[in-house]
Design a protein around this motif. Structure first.
Motif, PDB file in Angstrom:
ATOM      1  N   VAL A   1     -15.474  12.075   7.494  1.00 21.48           N
ATOM      2  CA  VAL A   1     -14.426  12.377   6.343  1.00 21.48           C
ATOM      3  C   VAL A   1     -13.800  11.110   5.848  1.00 21.48           C
ATOM      4  O   VAL A   1     -13.952  10.019   6.357  1.00 21.48           O
ATOM      5  CB  VAL A   1     -13.150  13.314   6.942  1.00 21.48           C
ATOM      6  N   THR A   2     -12.893  11.335   4.924  1.00 21.82           N
ATOM      7  CA  THR A   2     -12.225  10.265   4.174  1.00 21.82           C
ATOM      8  C   THR A   2     -11.795   9.179   4.860  1.00 21.82           C
ATOM      9  O   THR A   2     -11.824   7.934   4.879  1.00 21.82           O
ATOM     10  CB  THR A   2     -11.122  10.837   3.132  1.00 21.82           C
ATOM     11  N   THR A   3     -10.842   9.556   6.103  1.00 20.19           N
ATOM     12  CA  THR A   3     -10.348   8.752   6.823  1.00 20.19           C
ATOM     13  C   THR A   3     -11.342   7.628   7.556  1.00 20.19           C
ATOM     14  O   THR A   3     -10.706   6.662   7.965  1.00 20.19           O
ATOM     15  CB  THR A   3      -9.220   9.207   7.852  1.00 20.19           C
ATOM     16  N   ASP A   4     -12.299   7.932   7.924  1.00 15.93           N
ATOM     17  CA  ASP A   4     -13.346   7.259   8.678  1.00 15.93           C
ATOM     18  C   ASP A   4     -13.817   5.984   7.530  1.00 15.93           C
ATOM     19  O   ASP A   4     -14.527   5.177   8.150  1.00 15.93           O
ATOM     20  CB  ASP A   4     -14.541   8.137   8.879  1.00 15.93           C
ATOM     21  N   PHE A   5     -13.391   6.180   6.226  1.00 14.85           N
ATOM     22  CA  PHE A   5     -14.026   5.149   5.489  1.00 14.85           C
ATOM     23  C   PHE A   5     -12.612   4.072   4.802  1.00 14.85           C
ATOM     24  O   PHE A   5     -13.070   3.433   3.861  1.00 14.85           O
ATOM     25  CB  PHE A   5     -14.756   5.699   4.240  1.00 14.85           C
ATOM     26  N   VAL A   6     -11.587   4.320   5.374  1.00 16.36           N
ATOM     27  CA  VAL A   6     -10.423   3.841   4.844  1.00 16.36           C
ATOM     28  C   VAL A   6     -10.365   2.531   5.628  1.00 16.36           C
ATOM     29  O   VAL A   6     -10.067   2.543   7.021  1.00 16.36           O
ATOM     30  CB  VAL A   6      -9.333   4.562   4.950  1.00 16.36           C
ATOM     31  N   MET A   7     -10.188   1.285   4.993  1.00 22.05           N
ATOM     32  CA  MET A   7      -9.905   0.180   5.753  1.00 22.05           C
ATOM     33  C   MET A   7      -8.613  -0.500   5.373  1.00 22.05           C
ATOM     34  O   MET A   7      -7.936  -1.195   6.258  1.00 22.05           O
ATOM     35  CB  MET A   7     -11.108  -1.103   5.211  1.00 22.05           C
ATOM     36  N   GLY A   8      -8.255  -0.317   4.361  1.00 21.90           N
ATOM     37  CA  GLY A   8      -6.854  -0.771   3.786  1.00 21.90           C
ATOM     38  C   GLY A   8      -5.982   0.122   2.704  1.00 21.90           C
ATOM     39  O   GLY A   8      -6.990   0.750   1.882  1.00 21.90           O
ATOM     40  N   LEU A   9      -4.801   0.083   2.528  1.00 22.89           N
ATOM     41  CA  LEU A   9      -4.159   0.746   1.668  1.00 22.89           C
ATOM     42  C   LEU A   9      -3.144  -0.073   0.906  1.00 22.89           C
ATOM     43  O   LEU A   9      -2.548  -0.986   1.670  1.00 22.89           O
ATOM     44  CB  LEU A   9      -3.452   2.035   2.231  1.00 22.89           C
ATOM     45  N   GLU A  10      -2.925   0.076  -0.377  1.00 18.25           N
ATOM     46  CA  GLU A  10      -1.361  -0.526  -0.794  1.00 18.25           C
ATOM     47  C   GLU A  10      -0.756   0.928  -1.236  1.00 18.25           C
ATOM     48  O   GLU A  10      -1.245   1.640  -1.616  1.00 18.25           O
ATOM     49  CB  GLU A  10      -1.828  -1.089  -2.272  1.00 18.25           C
ATOM     50  N   VAL A  11       0.500   0.920  -0.507  1.00 14.20           N
ATOM     51  CA  VAL A  11       1.288   2.116  -0.679  1.00 14.20           C
ATOM     52  C   VAL A  11       2.739   1.659  -1.145  1.00 14.20           C
ATOM     53  O   VAL A  11       3.175   0.901  -0.579  1.00 14.20           O
ATOM     54  CB  VAL A  11       1.437   2.690   0.720  1.00 14.20           C
ATOM     55  N   VAL A  12       3.246   2.584  -2.223  1.00 17.41           N
ATOM     56  CA  VAL A  12       4.690   2.276  -2.693  1.00 17.41           C
ATOM     57  C   VAL A  12       5.354   3.175  -1.689  1.00 17.41           C
ATOM     58  O   VAL A  12       5.260   4.356  -1.710  1.00 17.41           O
ATOM     59  CB  VAL A  12       4.720   2.826  -3.924  1.00 17.41           C
ATOM     60  N   LEU A  13       6.424   2.604  -0.934  1.00 18.85           N
ATOM     61  CA  LEU A  13       7.258   3.420  -0.082  1.00 18.85           C
ATOM     62  C   LEU A  13       8.341   4.085  -0.679  1.00 18.85           C
ATOM     63  O   LEU A  13       8.450   3.993  -1.836  1.00 18.85           O
ATOM     64  CB  LEU A  13       7.620   2.345   1.035  1.00 18.85           C
ATOM     65  N   ALA A  14       9.032   5.070  -0.046  1.00 19.85           N
ATOM     66  CA  ALA A  14      10.056   5.805  -0.469  1.00 19.85           C
ATOM     67  C   ALA A  14      11.139   4.985  -1.150  1.00 19.85           C
ATOM     68  O   ALA A  14      12.088   5.551  -1.996  1.00 19.85           O
ATOM     69  CB  ALA A  14      10.484   6.714   0.528  1.00 19.85           C
ATOM     70  N   ASP A  15      11.346   3.758  -1.039  1.00 24.11           N
ATOM     71  CA  ASP A  15      12.538   2.856  -1.454  1.00 24.11           C
ATOM     72  C   ASP A  15      11.941   1.674  -2.529  1.00 24.11           C
ATOM     73  O   ASP A  15      12.511   1.065  -2.925  1.00 24.11           O
ATOM     74  CB  ASP A  15      13.267   1.919  -0.431  1.00 24.11           C
ATOM     75  N   GLY A  16      10.818   2.242  -2.806  1.00 26.96           N
ATOM     76  CA  GLY A  16      10.089   1.276  -3.866  1.00 26.96           C
ATOM     77  C   GLY A  16       9.324  -0.044  -3.423  1.00 26.96           C
ATOM     78  O   GLY A  16       8.831  -0.679  -4.354  1.00 26.96           O
ATOM     79  N   GLU A  17       9.679  -0.240  -2.135  1.00 22.49           N
ATOM     80  CA  GLU A  17       8.760  -1.451  -1.563  1.00 22.49           C
ATOM     81  C   GLU A  17       7.185  -1.354  -1.631  1.00 22.49           C
ATOM     82  O   GLU A  17       6.958  -0.326  -1.567  1.00 22.49           O
ATOM     83  CB  GLU A  17       9.232  -1.793  -0.266  1.00 22.49           C
ATOM     84  N   VAL A  18       6.501  -2.144  -1.726  1.00 21.37           N
ATOM     85  CA  VAL A  18       5.104  -2.177  -1.746  1.00 21.37           C
ATOM     86  C   VAL A  18       4.390  -2.531  -0.521  1.00 21.37           C
ATOM     87  O   VAL A  18       4.725  -3.788  -0.160  1.00 21.37           O
ATOM     88  CB  VAL A  18       4.479  -2.810  -2.782  1.00 21.37           C
ATOM     89  N   LEU A  19       3.828  -1.705   0.305  1.00 23.49           N
ATOM     90  CA  LEU A  19       3.181  -2.074   1.634  1.00 23.49           C
ATOM     91  C   LEU A  19       1.769  -2.229   1.362  1.00 23.49           C
ATOM     92  O   LEU A  19       0.947  -1.595   0.502  1.00 23.49           O
ATOM     93  CB  LEU A  19       3.477  -0.923   2.447  1.00 23.49           C
ATOM     94  N   ARG A  20       1.287  -3.191   1.799  1.00 25.07           N
ATOM     95  CA  ARG A  20      -0.263  -3.657   1.744  1.00 25.07           C
ATOM     96  C   ARG A  20      -0.716  -3.643   3.319  1.00 25.07           C
ATOM     97  O   ARG A  20      -0.299  -4.411   4.125  1.00 25.07           O
ATOM     98  CB  ARG A  20      -0.491  -4.964   1.179  1.00 25.07           C
ATOM     99  N   THR A  21      -1.393  -2.840   3.471  1.00 21.39           N
ATOM    100  CA  THR A  21      -1.736  -2.412   5.039  1.00 21.39           C
ATOM    101  C   THR A  21      -3.306  -2.579   5.256  1.00 21.39           C
ATOM    102  O   THR A  21      -4.041  -2.167   4.522  1.00 21.39           O
ATOM    103  CB  THR A  21      -0.767  -1.349   5.709  1.00 21.39           C
ATOM    104  N   GLY A  22      -3.571  -2.798   6.516  1.00 22.49           N
ATOM    105  CA  GLY A  22      -4.941  -2.582   6.849  1.00 22.49           C
ATOM    106  C   GLY A  22      -5.987  -3.938   6.530  1.00 22.49           C
ATOM    107  O   GLY A  22      -5.200  -4.964   6.992  1.00 22.49           O
ATOM    108  N   ARG A  23      -7.215  -3.878   6.232  1.00 20.76           N
ATOM    109  CA  ARG A  23      -7.780  -4.991   6.394  1.00 20.76           C
ATOM    110  C   ARG A  23      -9.126  -4.906   5.560  1.00 20.76           C
ATOM    111  O   ARG A  23      -9.569  -3.946   5.059  1.00 20.76           O
ATOM    112  CB  ARG A  23      -8.275  -5.088   7.895  1.00 20.76           C
ATOM    113  N   ARG A  24      -9.828  -6.007   5.533  1.00 26.51           N
ATOM    114  CA  ARG A  24     -11.193  -6.227   4.903  1.00 26.51           C
ATOM    115  C   ARG A  24     -12.534  -6.342   5.870  1.00 26.51           C
ATOM    116  O   ARG A  24     -13.396  -6.645   5.667  1.00 26.51           O
ATOM    117  CB  ARG A  24     -11.403  -7.240   3.871  1.00 26.51           C
ATOM    118  N   THR A  25     -11.779  -6.360   7.280  1.00 32.01           N
ATOM    119  CA  THR A  25     -12.836  -6.649   8.285  1.00 32.01           C
ATOM    120  C   THR A  25     -13.212  -5.301   8.745  1.00 32.01           C
ATOM    121  O   THR A  25     -12.631  -4.401   8.627  1.00 32.01           O
ATOM    122  CB  THR A  25     -12.312  -7.461   9.252  1.00 32.01           C
ATOM    123  N   VAL A  26     -14.416  -5.162   9.619  1.00 28.37           N
ATOM    124  CA  VAL A  26     -15.034  -4.046   9.936  1.00 28.37           C
ATOM    125  C   VAL A  26     -14.153  -3.422  11.161  1.00 28.37           C
ATOM    126  O   VAL A  26     -13.717  -2.296  11.489  1.00 28.37           O
ATOM    127  CB  VAL A  26     -16.461  -3.955  10.819  1.00 28.37           C
TER     128      VAL A  26
END
Lengths: 464, 464
Positions: free
Chosen positions: B163-188
Motif C-alpha cells: 500500500v501507499t505507506t510502503d512507498f513513502v521515503m520522506g515527507l514535507e509536512v506543515v505542522l499545526a503551528d505553521g512550522e515546516v517539517l522535512r522528514t524521511g530520506r532519499r535512501t532505501v
C-alpha cells in the motif's frame, strides 16, 4: 534525567518478583549494563529484571513510573549503538526469557512471537512450516526479535525483502504508565487510525516496551544461487550494482567489500581471495530454477560489462555459504587487524555508493586510520569499520574523528547516519544534524506525550 | 471544537492571498464542503484556499492557529469516508493546484511530488521513464497523491506490491503551528529516529498537512496476462484464493465479485457474464514471459482443483482490460441498481474471506437490503456495497444498519473496519471499538502533542 534513589522502587518490586527474576548482584548488573557498541557510555544499573511475562513488565514499569526510575529494555545485548546501555540507578529489563513463538498461522501467513525469541530460532521454526521471516541482521544467530523491532533491524536480505518494519502487523506494548496497548492487525491491509505499531518500531525502547509482535511471513524461498565478482576499481563495482538495479533484477543479496576488508578476511582465514582486487561483490538469487539462472545471467552480464577481473558462480548451497562466509567474516576480520574497531552504519543513495567508499578511503588517509568497508550494496547501506589498537589512546581519538567524519560525509551525500543499527547514545548529535530543529521538536513532542517522565530508556536518541 | 468566528482570520489572509486563491463565494465553499462519502456529515466552510505553494499552506495554518479556526486539507475530494468534509466556519485547504512532479530520479528510483498530482498523471509520467508507482485506488484517474498519502490508499495491486505507506521515503509536512517539517530520506534504508513519515501517512490530515512527498519507485512491470474463473460456491472461490497464496504464487491482482455484483455489472453493460455464478475471480500476472505463464498455470490449477465452472485466460492486453472492466465497474453498477449505495471497506484475515462474504449475504437477508460485494481477494479487503433507493428513508435506515452490522462482522473475525478508505467521520465509533480504550488514549496523546488546539481536520477519526 536526574538520578533518583532506586531503592524504594526495588523494595516494592521485591514484594512481587522472586529473587531469580529481580537481581541486584553487582556482577550481574555490570554484565547487563551495556551492549556491543564500543563508543557508547554506560553506567551500572541498580537491578536487572529477567521478565517472564507481560505482567512482569507491567509491574516493573508501574513501579518505575511511581518512583521516577529509568527502565532500559534489553534483548540479547547485540546492539551496535548503545541502545540498551544502562544509566546509573536504573533497572535493566531483560526480555530474553520471554522467548515463546505463540502462534504460527500458515493460512494467513503471520506469527505471534514474544520479544526474546532469537532471530535464528524463529527462522528455523518457520522453515519447518515452509515459511520465512526475512530480516536477518548479521547477529541473527543470537540477537532477539525484540531488539530487531526496537532498532528496525535490516540485514543482508533487505535489497529484496525490506526491513523489520515492513513485516510488522501488530504489537503489544507496555506504555510508560504500565498500561498495555495492543495495536495493529492480523489482516494484510488496514488503515484504522494512526499507524501506532510503526511509531514503536525503531524507537529503541524510548516510547514503550514491546512484549509481543504479530509478524508477516512469506513462503520459504528456494536454495540460493551465488555469484562472486572482483573489480580493480570501486567505481566499476558501483557501476555494476547500478546496472543490476537498472535492469530490474532483484537479487536476494547484493553485498560489497573493499580491498581492506578483502585482505583482512584473507589474513584471518586464508581463503585465497584476490588481494589485489579493489572491490568484491557477492550476489545471490533465491528465486530457484530457471528464474534464478536468468537473474544470475543478468548479474554476470552487468559485472562483465563493468570490467570484473574474476567471476565465479555456483548453484551449490555449501559452496555459496562458503563464499558468503567471506562477507560474514568481514567485521570480525577487520576487528582482528588491530584488536579494536568502530563499526559505522551509513546509508547513501545507491548512486553515490562508490563516491562514498572513495570518500571513506580519503578519510582514512587524512586521519591516519585503517578503514575497511563492507556493506549492503543493493540498498546503499555501508559499514565503514575503523580499526584501532586497544590502549593506544591517540589512535582511538583518530578513530573517533574518522567515525564522525564518515557520518558527515554520508549526510553531505543525502544519506542517513544510520541505515540499520540505530542512534542509541553514540549518534545523538548526528540525529539532530540529520533531522534538524523542527524534526527534533516533533520527536520531543511525541516522547513527552507518551513518556512524560522520561523513564523509558533514558539517554538515548536525543536529550529530553 | 467550538465554532470560532472565522472572519478575522480570513481578513488577515486576504492581505496576503489574492482573490483567486482565497475564495469565500458560497457556491464554491459549498462545492468544496464534502467528498464522495454518502454517510458523512458536512457543513459549509467559511472559505476555500487554493494553495499554490508550501508558503500558502503555511500562511493559512499560521492564521488558523492564531484564531483557532479549523483547517480541512483536501485533494480531489474522491474520498469515501468523509475525511475531507468541512465543519462550519472552517477553511478548506485545496492542494489540487500543487500538482508538480518535482523530480524523477532514475538511478535511486524515487520521485518527489507535490500533493495535488493526480495518481494517473504520475503513473503516466513515470511510464515514460520505465518506472512504476504501484498504489492504484479505484479512483486513480482523478484522486491525488496527497489524498492517497493521507488515507494510506491501497488498490488492486496491493496483493503483490503493498500500500501507499510502503512507498513513502520522506515527507514535507506543515505542522499545526505553521512550522515546516522535512522528514524521511532519499535512501532505501534509514532508521534515524522515529518513523515520523509513517505517523503522518494515513493520519487523514489530523496531524499535519503533507505538502511534498518522496516516493519509492519500481521498474515498470510487463504487460499483464489475465485469467477469469467463475465458481458455483463462494467457498470454492475462497479455497482457490487460499491455494494460490499457499502455493507461493504472487499475482499482481487477485479480485473477487459475488453474484449480486456480477449480475449488476451484467445488467449495466450486457457483458454476457455467467449470471448463475456465485463468485468470479480475476487474476493477473505482470511478471512477463515464461514466468507469467507459470504463475497463470498455477492459478488455473488452483481454480480447477477448486471446481471452477468456467475459466478463461488471455495474454492480450486489451482483452485483459475488458475482463478487468467488469471488476472496475462493480461499484458503479451496484450503485446503478437502486440509485444509491453505501460502500463498506472491511479487511479480514484472508482465510475468513468466504465466511465474511456469506455473512454479508445473511446480513442482507436479515436487514432486507441488497448487498453486492467486490474486493481484493488476495489481501482479504472486501467492499460490501449496500444498495438503496434515494428518498426511501426506511430503506436508507436499513442500509445504514447493514453497514454497521458488516463492520461488526469484520471485527468479530479479527478484521479491521477499514482496509483502505479510512475512518473519516463515518467510522469513528468503530475505530474506538477496534483499537480499544488504551489505543484511543494513545491516539489522543499524539494528536494533542502535535495539534494541541485541534485545528487540523477537526471532527475526524476520534473525538478530541
Amino acid at each position: 534525567m536526574p538520578i533518583v534513589d532506586p531503592r524504594p522502587c526495588i523494595d516494592e518490586l521485591r514484594a512481587v518478583l522472586p529473587d531469580s527474576v529481580l537481581v541486584t548482584d553487582e556482577d550481574v548488573t555490570l554484565a547487563y549494563s551495556r551492549d556491543m557498541a564500543m563508543l557508547a557510555p554506560s553506567e551500572q544499573p541498580a537491578a536487572v529484571v529477567h521478565a517472564r511475562s507481560t505482567d512482569d513488565v507491567v509491574a516493573v514499569v508501574k513501579a518505575a513510573a511511581k518512583y521516577g526510575v529509568g527502565v532500559h529494555p534489553r534483548g540479547a545485548g547485540s546492539g551496535l549503538a548503545g541502545s540498551s546501555n544502562a544509566t546509573a540507578g536504573s533497572i535493566v529489563l531483560s526480555l530474553k526469557g520471554m522467548d515463546q513463538i505463540l502462534e504460527v498461522n500458515h493460512q494467513d501467513r503471520y506469527a505471534r512471537v514474544q520479544p526474546g525469541v532469537v532471530n535464528l530460532d524463529f527462522r528455523t521454526a518457520l522453515a519447518e512450516h515452509g515459511l520465512f521471516y526475512p530480516p536477518d541482521p548479521s547477529s541473527f544467530d543470537w540477537c532477539t526479535l525484540g531488539g530487531n523491532l526496537s532498532t528496525n533491524a535490516g540485514g543482508l536480505c533487505c535489497v529484496k525483502y525490506g526491513v523489520t518494519t515492513d513485516f510488522v502487523m501488530g504489537l503489544e506494548v507496555v506504555l510508560a504508565d504500565g498500561e498495555v496497548l495492543r495495536t495493529g492487525r492480523r489482516t494484510v491491509k488496514g488503515v484504522a487510525g494512526y499507524d501506532l505499531a510503526r511509531v514503536f518500531v525503531g524507537a529503541e525502547g524510548t516510547l514503550g516496551i514491546i512484549t509481543e509482535a504479530t509478524l508477516m511471513l512469506r513462503p520459504l524461498p528456494e536454495a540460493p544461487a551465488t555469484l562472486v565478482a572482483t573489480f580493480n576499481d570501486l567505481y566499476d563495482a558501483g557501476a555494476a550494482v547500478q546496472q543490476i538495479i537498472d535492469a530490474g533484477l532483484v537479487p536476494s543479496l547484493l553485498e560489497i567489500m573493499d580491498q581492506t576488508a578483502i585482505r583482512a578476511v584473507d589474513d584471518l582465514h586464508r581463503m585465497e581471495l584476490d588481494r589485489s582486487a579493489k572491490a568484491l561483490l557477492i550476489a545471490q538469487s533465491d528465486s530457484g530454477g530457471a528464474r534464478a539462472e536468468r537473474e544470475m545471467d543478468g548479474i554476470e552480464k552487468a559485472a562483465r560489462s563493468c570490467g570484473t577481473t574474476e567471476l565465479h558462480r555456483t548453484e551449490d548451497v555449501d559452496e555459496g555459504n562458503m563464499l558468503l562466509f567471506a562477507r560474514r567474516q568481514a567485521l570480525p576480520a577487520l576487528e582482528a587487524l588491530k584488536g579494536g574497531s568502530l563499526v559505522d552504519d551509513v546509508a547513501v543513495p545507491r548512486s553515490r555508493m562508490a563516491d562514498f567508499l572513495c570518500g571513506c578511503e580519503e578519510i582514512g588517509e587524512r586521519t591516519g586510520t585503517v578503514i575497511g568497508t563492507c556493506g549492503h550494496a543493493g540498498d546503499g547501506n555501508m559499514h565503514p569499520t575503523i580499526c584501532f589498537t586497544p590502549g593506544d589512546e591517540a589512535e582511538y581519538e583518530r578513530a573517533k574523528d574518522a567515525f564522525a567524519q564518515i557520518l558527515d560525509l554520508g549526510l553531505s551525500m543525502g544519506g542517513t547516519v544510520t541505515g540499520e543499527h540505530g542512534i542509541g547514545s553514540i549518534k545523538m548529535d548526528f540525529l539532530a544534524k540529520e533531522i534538524g530543529e523542527v524534526g527534533l521538536r516533533v520527536h520531543r513532542q511525541i516522547k513527552n506525550a507518551l513518556d512524560p517522565q522520561g523513564i523509558l530508556n533514558p539517554g538515548k536518541l536525543f536529550t529530553p
